[in-house]
Design a protein around this motif. Sequence first.
Motif, PDB file in Angstrom:
ATOM      1  N   GLY A 127       0.828  -1.201   0.000  1.00 40.14           N
ATOM      2  CA  GLY A 127       0.000   0.000   0.000  1.00 40.14           C
ATOM      3  C   GLY A 127       0.863   1.252   0.000  1.00 40.14           C
ATOM      4  O   GLY A 127       2.070   1.204   0.280  1.00 40.14           O
ATOM      5  N   GLY A 128       0.246   2.371  -0.347  1.00 40.22           N
ATOM      6  CA  GLY A 128       0.937   3.649  -0.321  1.00 40.22           C
ATOM      7  C   GLY A 128       2.121   3.747  -1.266  1.00 40.22           C
ATOM      8  O   GLY A 128       3.063   4.494  -0.996  1.00 40.22           O
ATOM      9  N   GLY A 129       2.096   2.976  -2.365  1.00 41.35           N
ATOM     10  CA  GLY A 129       3.194   3.025  -3.317  1.00 41.35           C
ATOM     11  C   GLY A 129       4.457   2.317  -2.842  1.00 41.35           C
ATOM     12  O   GLY A 129       5.544   2.562  -3.359  1.00 41.35           O
ATOM     13  N   ARG A 130       4.323   1.424  -1.865  1.00 40.09           N
ATOM     14  CA  ARG A 130       5.487   0.738  -1.293  1.00 40.09           C
ATOM     15  C   ARG A 130       5.338  -0.774  -1.401  1.00 40.09           C
ATOM     16  O   ARG A 130       4.237  -1.297  -1.520  1.00 40.09           O
ATOM     17  N   MET A 131       6.481  -1.441  -1.337  1.00 43.90           N
ATOM     18  CA  MET A 131       6.498  -2.902  -1.401  1.00 43.90           C
ATOM     19  C   MET A 131       7.586  -3.438  -0.477  1.00 43.90           C
ATOM     20  O   MET A 131       8.544  -2.746  -0.139  1.00 43.90           O
ATOM     21  N   VAL A 132       7.412  -4.679  -0.079  1.00 46.03           N
ATOM     22  CA  VAL A 132       8.469  -5.430   0.601  1.00 46.03           C
ATOM     23  C   VAL A 132       9.049  -6.346  -0.458  1.00 46.03           C
ATOM     24  O   VAL A 132       8.314  -7.025  -1.175  1.00 46.03           O
ATOM     25  N   HIS A 133      10.380  -6.350  -0.567  1.00 39.20           N
ATOM     26  CA  HIS A 133      11.023  -7.195  -1.567  1.00 39.20           C
ATOM     27  C   HIS A 133      12.443  -7.540  -1.134  1.00 39.20           C
ATOM     28  O   HIS A 133      13.046  -6.826  -0.335  1.00 39.20           O
ATOM     29  N   ALA A 134      12.921  -8.642  -1.652  1.00 40.23           N
ATOM     30  CA  ALA A 134      14.316  -9.029  -1.440  1.00 40.23           C
ATOM     31  C   ALA A 134      15.104  -8.313  -2.532  1.00 40.23           C
ATOM     32  O   ALA A 134      15.124  -8.746  -3.681  1.00 40.23           O
ATOM     33  N   ALA A 135      15.705  -7.193  -2.166  1.00 35.68           N
ATOM     34  CA  ALA A 135      16.284  -6.276  -3.152  1.00 35.68           C
ATOM     35  C   ALA A 135      17.542  -6.822  -3.811  1.00 35.68           C
ATOM     36  O   ALA A 135      17.622  -6.901  -5.035  1.00 35.68           O
TER      37      ALA A 135
END
Length: 177
Positions: free
Chosen positions: A139-147
């Motif tokens: 949400g809010g233009g954000r993500m959780v990711h393994a960068a």
Amino acid sequence: PAGADPAAATSLQGLPTQDLPAAAVGAATELPSFDQAASAQQARKLSLQRRETALRSAVVALAKKQIGDRYIAGRSGPTSFDCSGLTKYVFAKVLGKSLPHYSRTQYSRVKHIPLKTAEPGDLVFYFRGGAHHVGIYVGGGRMVHAANPRRGVVLGSIGGPWYARSFTGIGRLIADA
């Protein structure tokens, strides 16, 4: 029926009941009204929406719990991940859905939706320029990711410099209610 008193007969939806068998009259009077059926349908829809919201919240919560974990190529948890390994792990734990361990294949298995309709728990995909990456929208233009190996699992923008150039689309695994 013969001998029935027409004056005593009532009507169902404007139909004279004296022309109906007694069992049909009883069954018809026990049917839920249109309002009752609509209310039951609304209650089912609300229940599905609540379930979907709970699942989305659980996906986001588990993804956020992994922030700070290490990035290791080919890993899918529980304490180290690559990008598709993270999504594979989270969706297996929360939804019991088995995703392949490759972002392009994951992309082929989701319902593609417009960015403007993205909801927490949807997947964000990046492929352009030979890149292949996936994250979990929170949400809010954000993500959780393994960068990457240097940064590990992080909370980041879906539209940073590389991400904006490489954005492919949003995918949905959690069905609309």
